[in-house]
Write an enzyme that holds these catalytic residues in place. Structure first.
Site, PDB file in Angstrom:
ATOM      1  N   ARG A 195      70.929  88.952  57.348  1.00 56.66           N
ATOM      2  CA  ARG A 195      70.856  88.508  58.782  1.00 56.66           C
ATOM      3  C   ARG A 195      72.212  88.218  59.294  1.00 56.66           C
ATOM      4  NH1 ARG A 195      72.913  84.101  58.273  1.00 56.66           N
ATOM      5  NH2 ARG A 195      72.947  84.176  60.638  1.00 56.66           N
ATOM      6  N   GLY A 196      72.132  88.001  60.796  1.00 48.78           N
ATOM      7  CA  GLY A 196      73.486  87.716  61.635  1.00 48.78           C
ATOM      8  C   GLY A 196      73.921  89.027  62.179  1.00 48.78           C
TER       9      GLY A 196
ATOM     10  N   ARG B  79      65.052  94.700  64.009  1.00 46.78           N
ATOM     11  CA  ARG B  79      65.461  93.502  64.764  1.00 46.78           C
ATOM     12  C   ARG B  79      65.744  94.008  66.099  1.00 46.78           C
ATOM     13  NH1 ARG B  79      67.909  88.549  62.035  1.00 46.78           N
ATOM     14  NH2 ARG B  79      66.459  87.848  63.885  1.00 46.78           N
TER      15      ARG B  79
ATOM     16  N   ASP C  22      74.538  87.416  69.540  1.00 42.39           N
ATOM     17  CA  ASP C  22      73.914  88.682  69.138  1.00 42.39           C
ATOM     18  C   ASP C  22      73.851  89.752  70.122  1.00 42.39           C
ATOM     19  OD1 ASP C  22      72.165  87.841  66.474  1.00 42.39           O
ATOM     20  OD2 ASP C  22      72.471  86.054  67.773  1.00 42.39           O
TER      21      ASP C  22
ATOM     22  N   GLN D 281      69.689  78.247  59.270  1.00 42.93           N
ATOM     23  CA  GLN D 281      70.693  78.808  58.880  1.00 42.93           C
ATOM     24  C   GLN D 281      72.057  77.958  58.828  1.00 42.93           C
ATOM     25  OE1 GLN D 281      68.748  80.024  61.292  1.00 42.93           O
ATOM     26  NE2 GLN D 281      68.781  82.195  61.384  1.00 42.93           N
TER      27      GLN D 281
ATOM     28  N   ASN E 174      71.708  84.518  71.972  1.00 41.47           N
ATOM     29  CA  ASN E 174      72.170  84.121  70.591  1.00 41.47           C
ATOM     30  C   ASN E 174      70.953  83.078  69.951  1.00 41.47           C
ATOM     31  OD1 ASN E 174      74.248  83.823  68.715  1.00 41.47           O
ATOM     32  ND2 ASN E 174      74.324  81.512  69.060  1.00 41.47           N
ATOM     33  N   LYS E 175      70.987  82.500  69.004  1.00 34.33           N
ATOM     34  CA  LYS E 175      69.969  82.001  68.273  1.00 34.33           C
ATOM     35  C   LYS E 175      69.422  80.677  69.167  1.00 34.33           C
ATOM     36  CE  LYS E 175      68.619  82.723  64.812  1.00 34.33           C
ATOM     37  NZ  LYS E 175      67.514  83.659  64.939  1.00 34.33           N
TER      38      LYS E 175
END
Ligand code: RUB
Length: 351
Positions: free
Chosen positions: A60-61, A98, A244, A203, A254-255
């Protein structure tokens, strides 16, 4: 496939933390679900296995899944003996995993372009070289943006970062946010990092703290809701997060939780930076709110490590990312320098 094997050996000697590499005919990934207590390697040899690993966040990332997309095209080519149509199908499968992080889409499209325009007779070696180029480019970006970003940090700063934008989320040097932090630390500055745990996948607690520990960077774990009060107490001088996807107007996807940190930063006059690279800027997206945000399975919220934390029947919601409007962002750190407002103009310099 020697070039990737040789490069993997070289990268490991360079003190990188590789999320993905090639060895003995297989693609290997660090199983990020098992970190930090188990450093397990998941070895795979098919594009469908890799697509599953991206979907379930074993890897991920945004940077790392972009690179995984390139390795996925290689696996697809090996599996199909270079059949272009099957390689394209592999690309579609990878892109379906994703939807928000743009690096995955862009890298798969880039690799497919290489494949369809190739006219030689050894497509596998050719793709292998292209994968090596993608990874080398990303490593170069991480080091460059790290240098630019470190110039924004001052000796004695405490920096908040959210989620994990580090080596295992990128090509292995430090990803984006942690490249800035790692470079500042290695330049001799005394810095401290607050890492927010990042519910529900954790995370920050599991992976950011793990990498900071490896590099010997002093850090403190906080829960996501603590940052506002800590800013009021003047305990945070800068915020640096990854990205992201960045829209042409500078809006940041982003997250989930990033937006809340940015709002608190604005209220408390704390500079808020996102670290990124040109590959993550989506010039076709004029406004961040128009992007497709991935909603993940509610069980990822109602359970931790397979253990329920809410009664059966309690419903949950999990938008995996949020959108931080450009006006809350002080600067966008890239491999070509730090972009400031108006982002619609400055981001064109990175194109
Ligand atoms: C990870 C996440 C990270 C970004 C940015 O999302 O949101 O903050 O990937 O990091 P997930 P970077 O864990 O859902 O993949 O810019 O370094 O990729």
């Amino acid at each position: 496939m020697t070039i990737l094997k040789d490069l993997s050996i070289k990268w490991k000697e360079e003190n990188l933390i590789l999320p993905i590499w090639y060895e003995d005919g297989r693609v290997n990934i660090i199983d990020q679900i098992k970190l930090p207590f188990n450093e397990e390697v998941y070895s795979l040899d098919s594009v469908s296995q890799l697509a599953r690993a991206i979907k379930d966040m074993t890897i991920r990332g945004s940077g790392a899944i972009g690179i995984a997309g390139a390795y996925g095209i290689l696996l697809s080519a090996v599996e199909s003996n270079g059949d272009i149509e099957r390689i394209k199908e592999g690309g579609l499968l990878l892109k379906s995993t994703r939807p928000t992080a743009v690096n995955l889409m862009k890298t798969v499209d880039e690799m497919i372009q290489y494949v369809v325009s190739y006219s030689g007779d050894d497509i596998i070696s050719y793709i292998e070289h292209m994968v090596a180029e993608v990874v080398t480019r990303q490593l170069d970006y991480e080091k460059k943006l790290g240098e630019y970003g470190a110039k924004l940090i001052q000796d004695g700063d405490t920096i908040l970062t959210h989620c994990h934008s580090g080596a295992l989320a990128g090509a292995g040097f430090g990803g984006r946010a942690l490249s800035v932090i790692r470079t500042a630390h290695e330049s001799g500055m005394k810095i401290h990092v607050f890492t927010s745990e990042t519910r529900p996948y954790l995370q920050g607690a599991r992976i950011t703290a793990y990498e900071l520990m490896k590099w010997g960077i002093p850090h403190t774990l906080i829960t996501d809701g603590m940052s506002g009060y800590l800013m009021r107490l003047k305990k945070i001088q800068k915020i640096v997060v990854g990205s992201d996807r960045i829209a042409a107007n500078g809006d940041l996807l982003n997250k989930i939780g990033t937006y809340m940190h940015a709002l608190a930063a604005k209220e408390n006059d704390v500079p808020f930076y996102t670290a990124t690279s040109s590959h993550t800027i989506d010039y076709n997206l004029s406004n961040g709110m128009d992007a497709k945000v991935e909603f993940r399975n509610e069980e990822e919220v109602t359970t931790i490590n397979g253990q329920r934390i809410a009664l059966e029947g309690t419903r949950a919601l999990y938008p995996s990312f949020d959108v931080t409007p450009n006006e809350l962002i002080t600067g966008i750190i890239t491999e070509k320098g730090v972009m400031t407002k108006p982002f619609t103009d400055s981001l064109l310099k990175v194109k």
